[in-house]
Design a protein around this motif. Sequence first.
Motif, PDB file in Angstrom:
ATOM      1  N   SER A 137       0.826  -1.206   0.000  1.00 49.72           N
ATOM      2  CA  SER A 137       0.000   0.000   0.000  1.00 49.72           C
ATOM      3  C   SER A 137       0.856   1.251   0.000  1.00 49.72           C
ATOM      4  O   SER A 137       1.921   1.295   0.614  1.00 49.72           O
ATOM      5  CB  SER A 137      -0.892   0.017   1.239  1.00 49.72           C
ATOM      6  OG  SER A 137      -0.106   0.047   2.418  1.00 49.72           O
ATOM      7  N   GLY A 138       0.382   2.257  -0.721  1.00 45.71           N
ATOM      8  CA  GLY A 138       1.075   3.534  -0.752  1.00 45.71           C
ATOM      9  C   GLY A 138       2.298   3.560  -1.639  1.00 45.71           C
ATOM     10  O   GLY A 138       2.991   4.564  -1.736  1.00 45.71           O
ATOM     11  N   THR A 139       2.590   2.440  -2.295  1.00 42.31           N
ATOM     12  CA  THR A 139       3.768   2.381  -3.163  1.00 42.31           C
ATOM     13  C   THR A 139       3.410   1.619  -4.429  1.00 42.31           C
ATOM     14  O   THR A 139       2.376   0.962  -4.516  1.00 42.31           O
ATOM     15  CB  THR A 139       4.950   1.656  -2.483  1.00 42.31           C
ATOM     16  OG1 THR A 139       4.654   0.249  -2.428  1.00 42.31           O
ATOM     17  CG2 THR A 139       5.199   2.179  -1.089  1.00 42.31           C
ATOM     18  N   GLY A 140       4.273   1.688  -5.393  1.00 44.04           N
ATOM     19  CA  GLY A 140       4.099   0.880  -6.592  1.00 44.04           C
ATOM     20  C   GLY A 140       4.919  -0.392  -6.504  1.00 44.04           C
ATOM     21  O   GLY A 140       5.090  -1.106  -7.489  1.00 44.04           O
ATOM     22  N   THR A 141       5.425  -0.676  -5.311  1.00 45.51           N
ATOM     23  CA  THR A 141       6.344  -1.785  -5.127  1.00 45.51           C
ATOM     24  C   THR A 141       5.637  -3.125  -5.265  1.00 45.51           C
ATOM     25  O   THR A 141       4.640  -3.385  -4.609  1.00 45.51           O
ATOM     26  CB  THR A 141       7.008  -1.710  -3.735  1.00 45.51           C
ATOM     27  OG1 THR A 141       7.689  -0.470  -3.632  1.00 45.51           O
ATOM     28  CG2 THR A 141       7.983  -2.843  -3.541  1.00 45.51           C
ATOM     29  N   LEU A 142       6.182  -3.999  -6.106  1.00 47.63           N
ATOM     30  CA  LEU A 142       5.654  -5.344  -6.287  1.00 47.63           C
ATOM     31  C   LEU A 142       6.662  -6.372  -5.791  1.00 47.63           C
ATOM     32  O   LEU A 142       7.861  -6.270  -6.065  1.00 47.63           O
ATOM     33  CB  LEU A 142       5.346  -5.619  -7.754  1.00 47.63           C
ATOM     34  CG  LEU A 142       3.951  -5.277  -8.285  1.00 47.63           C
ATOM     35  CD1 LEU A 142       3.865  -5.596  -9.767  1.00 47.63           C
ATOM     36  CD2 LEU A 142       2.872  -6.039  -7.535  1.00 47.63           C
ATOM     37  N   TYR A 143       6.163  -7.344  -5.048  1.00 50.32           N
ATOM     38  CA  TYR A 143       6.954  -8.505  -4.671  1.00 50.32           C
ATOM     39  C   TYR A 143       6.389  -9.720  -5.395  1.00 50.32           C
ATOM     40  O   TYR A 143       5.203  -9.759  -5.742  1.00 50.32           O
ATOM     41  CB  TYR A 143       6.909  -8.722  -3.158  1.00 50.32           C
ATOM     42  CG  TYR A 143       7.763  -7.740  -2.387  1.00 50.32           C
ATOM     43  CD1 TYR A 143       9.045  -8.071  -1.973  1.00 50.32           C
ATOM     44  CD2 TYR A 143       7.287  -6.464  -2.094  1.00 50.32           C
ATOM     45  CE1 TYR A 143       9.834  -7.162  -1.275  1.00 50.32           C
ATOM     46  CE2 TYR A 143       8.067  -5.551  -1.402  1.00 50.32           C
ATOM     47  CZ  TYR A 143       9.338  -5.912  -0.989  1.00 50.32           C
ATOM     48  OH  TYR A 143      10.115  -5.012  -0.312  1.00 50.32           O
ATOM     49  N   TYR A 144       7.241 -10.720  -5.615  1.00 53.40           N
ATOM     50  CA  TYR A 144       6.840 -11.905  -6.358  1.00 53.40           C
ATOM     51  C   TYR A 144       7.151 -13.161  -5.545  1.00 53.40           C
ATOM     52  O   TYR A 144       8.245 -13.281  -4.977  1.00 53.40           O
ATOM     53  CB  TYR A 144       7.586 -11.982  -7.693  1.00 53.40           C
ATOM     54  CG  TYR A 144       7.268 -10.852  -8.642  1.00 53.40           C
ATOM     55  CD1 TYR A 144       6.324 -11.014  -9.657  1.00 53.40           C
ATOM     56  CD2 TYR A 144       7.904  -9.618  -8.533  1.00 53.40           C
ATOM     57  CE1 TYR A 144       6.024  -9.979 -10.533  1.00 53.40           C
ATOM     58  CE2 TYR A 144       7.612  -8.568  -9.406  1.00 53.40           C
ATOM     59  CZ  TYR A 144       6.664  -8.758 -10.395  1.00 53.40           C
ATOM     60  OH  TYR A 144       6.372  -7.737 -11.264  1.00 53.40           O
ATOM     61  N   ARG A 145       6.199 -14.091  -5.509  1.00 52.19           N
ATOM     62  CA  ARG A 145       6.450 -15.372  -4.843  1.00 52.19           C
ATOM     63  C   ARG A 145       6.988 -16.343  -5.874  1.00 52.19           C
ATOM     64  O   ARG A 145       6.307 -16.662  -6.861  1.00 52.19           O
ATOM     65  CB  ARG A 145       5.173 -15.918  -4.204  1.00 52.19           C
ATOM     66  CG  ARG A 145       5.425 -17.162  -3.343  1.00 52.19           C
ATOM     67  CD  ARG A 145       4.244 -17.463  -2.454  1.00 52.19           C
ATOM     68  NE  ARG A 145       3.057 -17.810  -3.213  1.00 52.19           N
ATOM     69  CZ  ARG A 145       1.846 -17.961  -2.660  1.00 52.19           C
ATOM     70  NH1 ARG A 145       1.697 -17.769  -1.356  1.00 52.19           N
ATOM     71  NH2 ARG A 145       0.806 -18.274  -3.411  1.00 52.19           N
ATOM     72  N   ALA A 146       8.207 -16.802  -5.656  1.00 56.32           N
ATOM     73  CA  ALA A 146       8.955 -17.504  -6.689  1.00 56.32           C
ATOM     74  C   ALA A 146       9.217 -18.970  -6.342  1.00 56.32           C
ATOM     75  O   ALA A 146       9.406 -19.332  -5.176  1.00 56.32           O
ATOM     76  CB  ALA A 146      10.294 -16.793  -6.924  1.00 56.32           C
ATOM     77  N   TYR A 147       9.239 -19.791  -7.384  1.00 61.29           N
ATOM     78  CA  TYR A 147       9.553 -21.213  -7.289  1.00 61.29           C
ATOM     79  C   TYR A 147      10.684 -21.523  -8.270  1.00 61.29           C
ATOM     80  O   TYR A 147      10.741 -20.963  -9.366  1.00 61.29           O
ATOM     81  CB  TYR A 147       8.347 -22.073  -7.647  1.00 61.29           C
ATOM     82  CG  TYR A 147       7.174 -21.922  -6.708  1.00 61.29           C
ATOM     83  CD1 TYR A 147       6.885 -22.903  -5.770  1.00 61.29           C
ATOM     84  CD2 TYR A 147       6.341 -20.799  -6.772  1.00 61.29           C
ATOM     85  CE1 TYR A 147       5.797 -22.774  -4.904  1.00 61.29           C
ATOM     86  CE2 TYR A 147       5.259 -20.660  -5.917  1.00 61.29           C
ATOM     87  CZ  TYR A 147       4.992 -21.645  -4.988  1.00 61.29           C
ATOM     88  OH  TYR A 147       3.927 -21.506  -4.138  1.00 61.29           O
ATOM     89  N   TYR A 148      11.548 -22.433  -7.864  1.00 65.66           N
ATOM     90  CA  TYR A 148      12.613 -22.883  -8.777  1.00 65.66           C
ATOM     91  C   TYR A 148      12.591 -24.402  -8.810  1.00 65.66           C
ATOM     92  O   TYR A 148      12.673 -25.057  -7.766  1.00 65.66           O
ATOM     93  CB  TYR A 148      13.980 -22.388  -8.306  1.00 65.66           C
ATOM     94  CG  TYR A 148      15.109 -22.821  -9.216  1.00 65.66           C
ATOM     95  CD1 TYR A 148      15.208 -22.319 -10.512  1.00 65.66           C
ATOM     96  CD2 TYR A 148      16.056 -23.754  -8.790  1.00 65.66           C
ATOM     97  CE1 TYR A 148      16.221 -22.715 -11.357  1.00 65.66           C
ATOM     98  CE2 TYR A 148      17.086 -24.152  -9.632  1.00 65.66           C
ATOM     99  CZ  TYR A 148      17.162 -23.635 -10.923  1.00 65.66           C
ATOM    100  OH  TYR A 148      18.179 -24.044 -11.761  1.00 65.66           O
TER     101      TYR A 148
END
Length: 472
Positions: free
Chosen positions: A285-296
Motif C-alpha cells: 500500500s502507498g507504493t508501486g512496489t511489487l513482490y513476487y512469490r517464486a519457485y525454482y
Amino acid sequence: MKDTQRNKVIAGCLMTLGLLLSLLMGGISAKAQSVNSYITANKIKPVGITTSIWSGFPHYNYNKGYGKPEGVVVHETANPSSTIYNEIAYMKAHYNDAFVHSFVDADHIINIANTNYLSWGVGYPGNGKFVQFEQIEVHSKKAFAREMANAAWYTAYLLNKYKLTPNDACYDYKGTVWSHKAVALHFGGSTHTDPYGYYLKTGKTYFGQGYTMAEFYQLVKSYYTSLQHLSVKYTNTSLTMDVKTVPGNDFYNHVPKSNYTTKRVNYGKTYAGKTVQIDCTGKCSGTGTLYYRAYYNGKLIGWIYGGGLAKHVTYTATTKTMDVKVTPGHDFYNHVTSSMYTNKRLHYGKTYAGKTVQIDNIAYRDGTKVPYYRCAYQGKRIGWIYGGALGVRVTYKTINTKMTVKKVPGHDFLNHVTASKYTVKRLNYGKTYAGKVVKIDNIAYRDDVKTPYYRCYYGGKKIGWVYGSALS
C-alpha cells in the motif's frame, strides 16, 4: 414554628443540592475517558497531507544539513477563535517573526513550508534541529480526538520520512518527539509552554481528564508502528521470470514490512541468472512496489522484490541480414534491455544509420512482441538492438517497363518500400490511378516477401512505390 419549618425546608434543599452535586460529580467521573481509547473505539482515521508549499518562506539548512532534522516539535496556537486558514494567512504575512512547517486541525494536515529546510518557531538553537507544526484549537469532543489523531500520525509520518526513531523527549530532553515547552526549558530561545495548557483544558472539558504529552507520544508510537507495516494486496498470477545476475535482493518467507514476521530464506545470489516461476504478486500500500512469490524447479524459494527479477527472455540462433533504419531511435547494448543482465550501451544507433548488419541471434522478451537482435557490422559484433530500429533488407534493381494499376488496386503509393530502413508515408491513393498505365524504373525485393515493389511514374511525375499485387 415557622422558623423550624423554614430550617427543615432549607435543610432539605441543601440535602437535595448535595445529592445533585454528588450525582453530577459521579457522572463526570463515569464519563472520564482516554482520548486515545476514544480514537480507537470510534475507528478515527487520520486525514491525508495537503501539500501547499508557499515559495515566500526562506530556505536554510538544518544544523546537520539539508533534509536532516533531528526530531519534531508540537505547537499549539493559543488562539481559541482562529481557523487553520486564518493562522496560515497570518504566518505568511509575519514569517519574519516566526513560521512553522505545517498546520493541523480536526480535518486538515496542511504542509506550507518545505520540511527539508528549517523553520523558526522555537528560537535558537531549536530551529536548526526540528520539523515544527502548529495545532489549531478545536471545540468539541470528536474534533479534539480527530485533531490528536492527525497530529500524532503526522508526527509519526515525519519520523518515518526522516528515518528517526520515536523517543519521548519531553521528560529527559533526549529524543525525537518534543513539545514547545520541552524545547524552551532545555534549549531556551522561548518561554512558551504549549501545547500543555491546551491539552489539559480540552481533555478535561470533553473527556473528563486532561490529555498529556505522554499520551500523545503513545499515539505517535502506535502510528509509527503501523507505518512500518504496509498492507499488501495479493494477486494470483502465472509468470516466468529471470533472477537478475546481480539481483541485489533476497528471498523472504513473507513480503517484507507486511503484517507477518519476516525472515530471509534464500540469498538472491544463489539463484542469480536462474529462471523462476511466479504464482502470486504482492503490492504494498502507498507504493508501486511489487513482490513476487517464486519457485525454482517446483520448490518454493520465497518472496523477492521485483527489482531483483527481470522479464524472461527466450533466445534463438538465426542467420539473417537487416538494415539499420535511417532514424533508428534505439541504440546497441551488450544485452537485451530489461533482461536479467546488467546493461550498458555499446554504440549509438545513429552511428550505423542506414547500414546493413548481420544477425546471429534473436531474442523475445516476455510481454514485448517486437524482438531484439544481436548484430554485427563488417564482421564485428556491435550489440543487441530493439527490432523497431531495424528494417527488412531490401534489394533494388533498375528496370524500364510499364504496368497497369488494377481497377481495385488494394494498395497505395508510398515514398519508400514498407518495413524498409526508411520512414514511410503515403504519397497517393492507389484508387486515384486505378486502370492507369504507369511507367516503372525500379523494382525492389524485400527479404521477407516474394512479391516485389515497384517505383511508378504517371504523366512524367513520380507517384511512388506500390506493392506488386496492385499492378498487372
